[in-house]
Scaffold this motif. Structure first.
Motif, PDB file in Angstrom:
ATOM      1  N   TRP A  93       0.827  -1.198   0.000  1.00 22.49           N
ATOM      2  CA  TRP A  93       0.000   0.000   0.000  1.00 22.49           C
ATOM      3  C   TRP A  93       0.871   1.263   0.000  1.00 22.49           C
ATOM      4  O   TRP A  93       0.598   2.220  -0.728  1.00 22.49           O
ATOM      5  N   TYR A  94       1.915   1.262   0.810  1.00 22.38           N
ATOM      6  CA  TYR A  94       2.785   2.441   0.848  1.00 22.38           C
ATOM      7  C   TYR A  94       3.410   2.697  -0.526  1.00 22.38           C
ATOM      8  O   TYR A  94       3.507   3.835  -0.980  1.00 22.38           O
ATOM      9  N   LEU A  95       3.838   1.626  -1.189  1.00 20.34           N
ATOM     10  CA  LEU A  95       4.434   1.771  -2.520  1.00 20.34           C
ATOM     11  C   LEU A  95       3.411   2.300  -3.524  1.00 20.34           C
ATOM     12  O   LEU A  95       3.720   3.171  -4.339  1.00 20.34           O
ATOM     13  N   ARG A  96       2.201   1.755  -3.477  1.00 20.06           N
ATOM     14  CA  ARG A  96       1.167   2.185  -4.415  1.00 20.06           C
ATOM     15  C   ARG A  96       0.818   3.655  -4.214  1.00 20.06           C
ATOM     16  O   ARG A  96       0.653   4.414  -5.172  1.00 20.06           O
ATOM     17  N   ILE A  97       0.707   4.058  -2.975  1.00 22.90           N
ATOM     18  CA  ILE A  97       0.404   5.458  -2.668  1.00 22.90           C
ATOM     19  C   ILE A  97       1.526   6.360  -3.179  1.00 22.90           C
ATOM     20  O   ILE A  97       1.279   7.404  -3.795  1.00 22.90           O
ATOM     21  N   PHE A 131     -11.265  -1.866  -6.459  1.00 18.67           N
ATOM     22  CA  PHE A 131     -10.676  -3.203  -6.395  1.00 18.67           C
ATOM     23  C   PHE A 131      -9.959  -3.559  -7.699  1.00 18.67           C
ATOM     24  O   PHE A 131      -8.819  -4.038  -7.693  1.00 18.67           O
ATOM     25  N   VAL A 132     -10.615  -3.312  -8.824  1.00 19.37           N
ATOM     26  CA  VAL A 132     -10.013  -3.627 -10.124  1.00 19.37           C
ATOM     27  C   VAL A 132      -8.762  -2.784 -10.355  1.00 19.37           C
ATOM     28  O   VAL A 132      -7.728  -3.295 -10.806  1.00 19.37           O
ATOM     29  N   MET A 133      -8.823  -1.497 -10.036  1.00 17.60           N
ATOM     30  CA  MET A 133      -7.639  -0.655 -10.220  1.00 17.60           C
ATOM     31  C   MET A 133      -6.507  -1.109  -9.302  1.00 17.60           C
ATOM     32  O   MET A 133      -5.341  -1.113  -9.717  1.00 17.60           O
ATOM     33  N   ASN A 134      -6.840  -1.498  -8.071  1.00 12.74           N
ATOM     34  CA  ASN A 134      -5.809  -2.006  -7.160  1.00 12.74           C
ATOM     35  C   ASN A 134      -5.119  -3.224  -7.749  1.00 12.74           C
ATOM     36  O   ASN A 134      -3.886  -3.350  -7.696  1.00 12.74           O
ATOM     37  N   CYS A 135      -5.913  -4.136  -8.303  1.00 11.04           N
ATOM     38  CA  CYS A 135      -5.342  -5.355  -8.900  1.00 11.04           C
ATOM     39  C   CYS A 135      -4.441  -5.012 -10.074  1.00 11.04           C
ATOM     40  O   CYS A 135      -3.346  -5.578 -10.221  1.00 11.04           O
ATOM     41  N   MET A 136      -4.879  -4.086 -10.917  1.00 14.72           N
ATOM     42  CA  MET A 136      -4.109  -3.708 -12.094  1.00 14.72           C
ATOM     43  C   MET A 136      -2.794  -3.040 -11.705  1.00 14.72           C
ATOM     44  O   MET A 136      -1.770  -3.219 -12.365  1.00 14.72           O
ATOM     45  N   MET A 137      -2.819  -2.280 -10.611  1.00 21.44           N
ATOM     46  CA  MET A 137      -1.640  -1.506 -10.233  1.00 21.44           C
ATOM     47  C   MET A 137      -0.710  -2.242  -9.284  1.00 21.44           C
ATOM     48  O   MET A 137       0.227  -1.656  -8.747  1.00 21.44           O
ATOM     49  N   GLU A 138      -0.954  -3.525  -9.084  1.00 18.76           N
ATOM     50  CA  GLU A 138      -0.003  -4.309  -8.293  1.00 18.76           C
ATOM     51  C   GLU A 138       1.331  -4.445  -9.018  1.00 18.76           C
ATOM     52  O   GLU A 138       2.368  -4.626  -8.393  1.00 18.76           O
ATOM     53  N   LYS A 139       1.292  -4.347 -10.334  1.00 18.80           N
ATOM     54  CA  LYS A 139       2.527  -4.380 -11.112  1.00 18.80           C
ATOM     55  C   LYS A 139       3.158  -2.988 -11.117  1.00 18.80           C
ATOM     56  O   LYS A 139       2.474  -1.989 -11.339  1.00 18.80           O
ATOM     57  N   GLU A 140       4.452  -2.929 -10.879  1.00 20.68           N
ATOM     58  CA  GLU A 140       5.147  -1.644 -10.811  1.00 20.68           C
ATOM     59  C   GLU A 140       4.981  -0.839 -12.095  1.00 20.68           C
ATOM     60  O   GLU A 140       4.779   0.375 -12.057  1.00 20.68           O
ATOM     61  N   GLY A 197       0.893   4.008 -15.468  1.00 20.71           N
ATOM     62  CA  GLY A 197      -0.527   4.291 -15.582  1.00 20.71           C
ATOM     63  C   GLY A 197      -1.316   3.154 -16.202  1.00 20.71           C
ATOM     64  O   GLY A 197      -0.771   2.255 -16.837  1.00 20.71           O
ATOM     65  N   ILE A 198      -2.619   3.199 -15.999  1.00 17.40           N
ATOM     66  CA  ILE A 198      -3.541   2.209 -16.536  1.00 17.40           C
ATOM     67  C   ILE A 198      -4.585   2.901 -17.404  1.00 17.40           C
ATOM     68  O   ILE A 198      -4.690   4.129 -17.416  1.00 17.40           O
ATOM     69  N   GLY A 199      -5.341   2.093 -18.138  1.00 12.28           N
ATOM     70  CA  GLY A 199      -6.400   2.637 -18.979  1.00 12.28           C
ATOM     71  C   GLY A 199      -7.711   1.933 -18.700  1.00 12.28           C
ATOM     72  O   GLY A 199      -7.731   0.759 -18.312  1.00 12.28           O
TER      73      GLY A 199
END
Length: 221
Positions: A12-16, A85-94, A100-102
């Motif tokens: 979570w800290y990394l994602r933030i 939830f979906v965005m969290n899953c997508m952004m687990e990859k560095e 960014g995601i689409g």
């Protein structure tokens, strides 16, 4: 909102850090964290499986894209939980978290009764990373009805930052080729024009993968 509680995980800290601002700014990140609903920190396939299986919003086979349809009869909180939830899953990859995601919103089945100012305000702030860490670099609104373009968009535009507005495109199905890589049809669900992947199988596969990922974390945690 979150003012105190158990420390967050390193993930979570990394994602933030990766998603809130470039370069990282502590005050900006902390403001976003304080606005997050506590439940966003605990979303998992265990509590999201039924919502995902409604096939309203889920990741496409292309891992940095997700696709969605009109909200049907789901509550606003259910849709927002689904999105986070979906965005969290997508952004687990560095790569996805930093690059960014689409997202693709298929508006074909969208009705004016699906629209409320409150719902769209929460949706737009979520996509811009103000309610949960996110870095959405592309948001395609596909096949929007005339009433959406002439009325709703005028309400939505002020909700978007100038920077994010550049990432939003209202297009026809055929316009997707101008924003996605060659062969994108092979990665999209078949409930959107041109998509060639069985939608039900795509959703079932995502649910199974998430169960394996989350189970392994419990075992190693």
């Amino acid at each position: 909102s979150r003012s105190k509680g158990a420390p967050l995980s390193d993930d979570w800290y990394l994602r933030i850090a990766r998603c809130t601002s470039k370069p990282f700014h502590f005050t900006t990140a902390w403001k976003m964290v304080k606005k997050m609903e506590e439940r966003y920190f605990h979303l998992s396939i265990v509590n999201m499986e039924d919502q995902i299986k409604r096939m309203i919003l889920f990741p496409a086979a292309w891992p940095t894209r997700s696709t969605g349809k009109g909200p049907k009869t789901s509550s606003t909180n259910s849709i927002l939980d689904n999105l986070v939830f979906v965005m969290n899953c997508m952004m687990e990859k560095e790569k996805s978290a930093t690059g960014g995601i689409g997202l693709i919103a298929n508006m074909t089945e969208f009705k004016m009764t699906n629209f409320t100012v409150s719902y769209w305000h929460k949706l737009m702030t979520t996509l811009q990373g103000r309610r949960s860490p996110a870095r959405v670099e592309l948001f395609l609104i596909v096949n929007p009805p005339a009433w959406f373009k002439s009325n709703i968009w005028l309400i939505m535009k002020p909700m978007l930052s100038d920077e994010f507005r550049k990432n939003v495109h209202m297009i026809s199905f055929h316009g997707m080729k101008n924003h996605l890589q060659n062969g994108y049809e092979m990665y999209l669900p078949d409930d959107i024009h041109g998509g060639r992947v069985d939608t039900l199988e795509m959703v079932k596969g995502f649910v199974e993968i998430r169960k394996r990922i989350e189970s392994s974390r419990i075992l190693t945690g």
